[in-house]
Structure formats: C-alpha cells, structure tokens
Design an enzyme around this catalytic site. Structure first.
Site, PDB file in Angstrom:
ATOM      1  N   LYS A   1      38.903  41.853  42.600  1.00 42.92           N
ATOM      2  CA  LYS A   1      39.947  40.826  42.478  1.00 42.92           C
ATOM      3  C   LYS A   1      39.583  40.087  41.075  1.00 42.92           C
ATOM      4  O   LYS A   1      40.333  40.200  40.172  1.00 42.92           O
ATOM      5  CB  LYS A   1      39.728  39.723  43.369  1.00 42.92           C
ATOM      6  CG  LYS A   1      40.361  40.227  44.806  1.00 42.92           C
ATOM      7  CD  LYS A   1      40.559  38.940  45.660  1.00 42.92           C
ATOM      8  CE  LYS A   1      39.222  38.376  45.768  1.00 42.92           C
ATOM      9  NZ  LYS A   1      38.280  38.844  46.813  1.00 42.92           N
TER      10      LYS A   1
ATOM     11  N   ARG B   1      26.049  44.659  43.082  1.00 42.35           N
ATOM     12  CA  ARG B   1      26.642  43.603  42.057  1.00 42.35           C
ATOM     13  C   ARG B   1      25.441  42.630  41.455  1.00 42.35           C
ATOM     14  O   ARG B   1      24.509  42.151  42.161  1.00 42.35           O
ATOM     15  CB  ARG B   1      27.565  42.894  42.884  1.00 42.35           C
ATOM     16  CG  ARG B   1      28.302  41.718  42.081  1.00 42.35           C
ATOM     17  CD  ARG B   1      29.680  41.524  42.559  1.00 42.35           C
ATOM     18  NE  ARG B   1      29.772  40.573  43.530  1.00 42.35           N
ATOM     19  CZ  ARG B   1      30.992  39.864  44.055  1.00 42.35           C
ATOM     20  NH1 ARG B   1      31.993  40.420  43.645  1.00 42.35           N
ATOM     21  NH2 ARG B   1      30.878  38.891  44.890  1.00 42.35           N
TER      22      ARG B   1
HETATM   23  P1  AMP Z   1      34.378  34.474  45.759  1.00 41.56           P
HETATM   24  O1  AMP Z   1      33.794  34.534  44.455  1.00 41.56           O
HETATM   25  O2  AMP Z   1      36.026  34.475  45.665  1.00 41.56           O
HETATM   26  O3  AMP Z   1      33.938  35.736  46.728  1.00 41.56           O
HETATM   27  O4  AMP Z   1      34.145  33.226  46.475  1.00 41.56           O
HETATM   28  C1  AMP Z   1      32.836  33.099  46.830  1.00 41.56           C
HETATM   29  C2  AMP Z   1      32.682  31.907  47.822  1.00 41.56           C
HETATM   30  O5  AMP Z   1      33.393  30.825  47.476  1.00 41.56           O
HETATM   31  C3  AMP Z   1      33.263  32.153  49.175  1.00 41.56           C
HETATM   32  O6  AMP Z   1      32.369  32.958  49.938  1.00 41.56           O
HETATM   33  C4  AMP Z   1      33.575  30.878  49.685  1.00 41.56           C
HETATM   34  O7  AMP Z   1      32.297  30.185  50.220  1.00 41.56           O
HETATM   35  C5  AMP Z   1      34.072  30.047  48.513  1.00 41.56           C
HETATM   36  N1  AMP Z   1      35.531  29.979  48.254  1.00 41.56           N
HETATM   37  C6  AMP Z   1      36.338  30.510  47.244  1.00 41.56           C
HETATM   38  N2  AMP Z   1      37.394  30.635  47.609  1.00 41.56           N
HETATM   39  C7  AMP Z   1      37.459  29.996  48.669  1.00 41.56           C
HETATM   40  C8  AMP Z   1      38.697  29.550  49.436  1.00 41.56           C
HETATM   41  N3  AMP Z   1      40.170  29.715  48.815  1.00 41.56           N
HETATM   42  N4  AMP Z   1      38.653  28.857  50.377  1.00 41.56           N
HETATM   43  C9  AMP Z   1      37.562  28.638  50.829  1.00 41.56           C
HETATM   44  N5  AMP Z   1      36.431  28.874  50.381  1.00 41.56           N
HETATM   45  C10 AMP Z   1      36.358  29.753  49.338  1.00 41.56           C
END
Ligand code: AMP
Length: 206
Positions: A9, A123
């Site tokens: 993403k 990663r």
């Molecule tokens: P990501 O980089 O999108 O994988 O996000 C890393 C971490 O940020 C996730 O595992 C959550 O702890 C938090 N996070 C990111 N986006 C959200 C969201 N929309 N709702 C809740 N937690 C989020």
C-alpha cells in the site's frame, strides 16, 4: 487504498499520489512520526503501534478530521492505512459527505498470506528518513538506498507481531472489502510482481 500489512500500500500510494499530484495520507507514517517526536499523540499511540494493535478510533479519526478540514485536502487525496475497520469507514463516509467530497476509487491490493509473511520478514526501515525497503532489493547491504541511513527492523515487523497484525487485519480490516465492494468504485488489484507492474495495473484500473 486497502490491503494487508506488506501488500505494498505504502509503495503504491506514494507512486499514485505523485502521479496525480495529490497528498498521500498514511496514518501509519503519521503515527510513527508522532512517536519518534514523542508528542502527546505519539505517547498515546506508541504501545498500540509497537505491539501491532490498532490505535483507538478516536485518535485516528482526529488525525483524519484535521487533515480533511485543512487546505491540502481541497484537490483530493489518497488514504493509505485508513480506514482500518467499519467504525472508521462509516465515520469517514460522514466526514466526506459533510464537506461535499465523494470517494472516487477504493483499491484493494491482494497478496496471499505466505507472500505477506515473506515480505514483512525482509522489510527494513531507514532509521533516518523512514523509507521502507526490502533486504531483497538492497544491493548495498544494510544501508538505505535513498539516504544511506542505517536500516532497522521495525518493532512491529518482528515475527510474532507480524502474525498478530495479520490476525488484526483479518478480523478488523477485511470486512471493509465487503463494505466497499458494494460502493461501485471498488477494484481488486493483484499485488504480486514488481512495484512497477502493480502500479501499471492500478493506473489501468483508474
Ligand atoms: P501501517 O504502517 O499502516 O501498517 O500502520 C502501522 C500501525 O499504525 C498499525 O499496526 C496500527 O497500530 C497503527 N495504525 C495505522 N493506521 C491505523 C488506523 N487507521 N487505525 C488504527 N490504527 C492504525
């Protein structure tokens, strides 16, 4: 942009948002920056992010609300990592309606679990500029290909936490696929192949 952790993403959102010259809003990136800067928001989010749990809906919705009400949202934007569950998706729909915007596209990048576990295991994140890269593509060893900074394994990319994040994804985020598949703007994109190939597929679908 929807997809499991490691589906690509972030990489795709960066390319697509550049192409259309619109802001790329990654809630994960915003939260990691707040944690790094030890802000009040960062302190509240730290334990959730590092253990692979979702932070509270209130926190994330506040971040999105602030962005949407700002000037930079005026000409459109690309959301990456938000919404992450049905509560957030419904709240997002309300926010958009309030300001007269509509969703043009929902892209789901599909990659099977074995590939996800493989990718997340490789990663690395640059300690200095936060760029995410894969050791498989790093030909200069453990240094960031962009800034030469040290590459580290993000806390939530460690073995057990990866598995937990996948469980959270299946339970909380996967229901969004059904929710958005009724929206008329939903497309599934095969996330296998090179980043460039996946970008081409996305662009063709838009
Ligand atoms: P990501 O980089 O999108 O994988 O996000 C890393 C971490 O940020 C996730 O595992 C959550 O702890 C938090 N996070 C990111 N986006 C959200 C969201 N929309 N709702 C809740 N937690 C989020």
């Amino acid at each position: 942009m929807l997809g499991a952790p490691g589906a690509g993403k972030g990489t795709q959102a960066e390319k697509i948002s550049k192409k259309f010259d619109i802001p790329h809003v990654s809630t994960g990136d915003i939260l990691r920056k707040e944690i790094k800067n030890k802000t009040e928001l960062g302190l509240k989010a730290k334990s959730f992010v590092e253990s692979g749990k979702l932070v509270t809906d209130e926190l994330v919705i506040e971040i999105i609300k602030n962005f949407i009400q700002g000037d930079s949202a005026e000409n459109g934007f690309l959301m990456d990592g938000f919404p992450r569950n049905l509560v957030q998706a419904k709240k997002f729909a309300e926010m958009l309606e309030k300001i007269g915007l509509r969703l043009d596209h929902v892209i789901n990048i599909a990659v099977d679990n074995n590939e996800i576990i493989n990718r997340l295991g490789m990663r690395r994140t640059c300690r200095k500029c936060q760029k995410i890269t894969s050791v498989a593509e790093c030909n200069n060893g453990e240094l960031c290909p962009d800034c030469g900074g040290e590459l580290i394994i993000r806390k939530d990319d460690e073995g057990d936490i990866i598995r937990h994040r996948l469980e959270v994804y299946e339970k909380e985020t996967q229901p969004l696929i059904e929710y958005y598949s009724k929206s008329g703007v939903f497309t599934v994109i095969d996330g296998l192949g090179t980043a460039g190939e996946v970008t081409e597929r996305i662009l063709k679908s838009l």
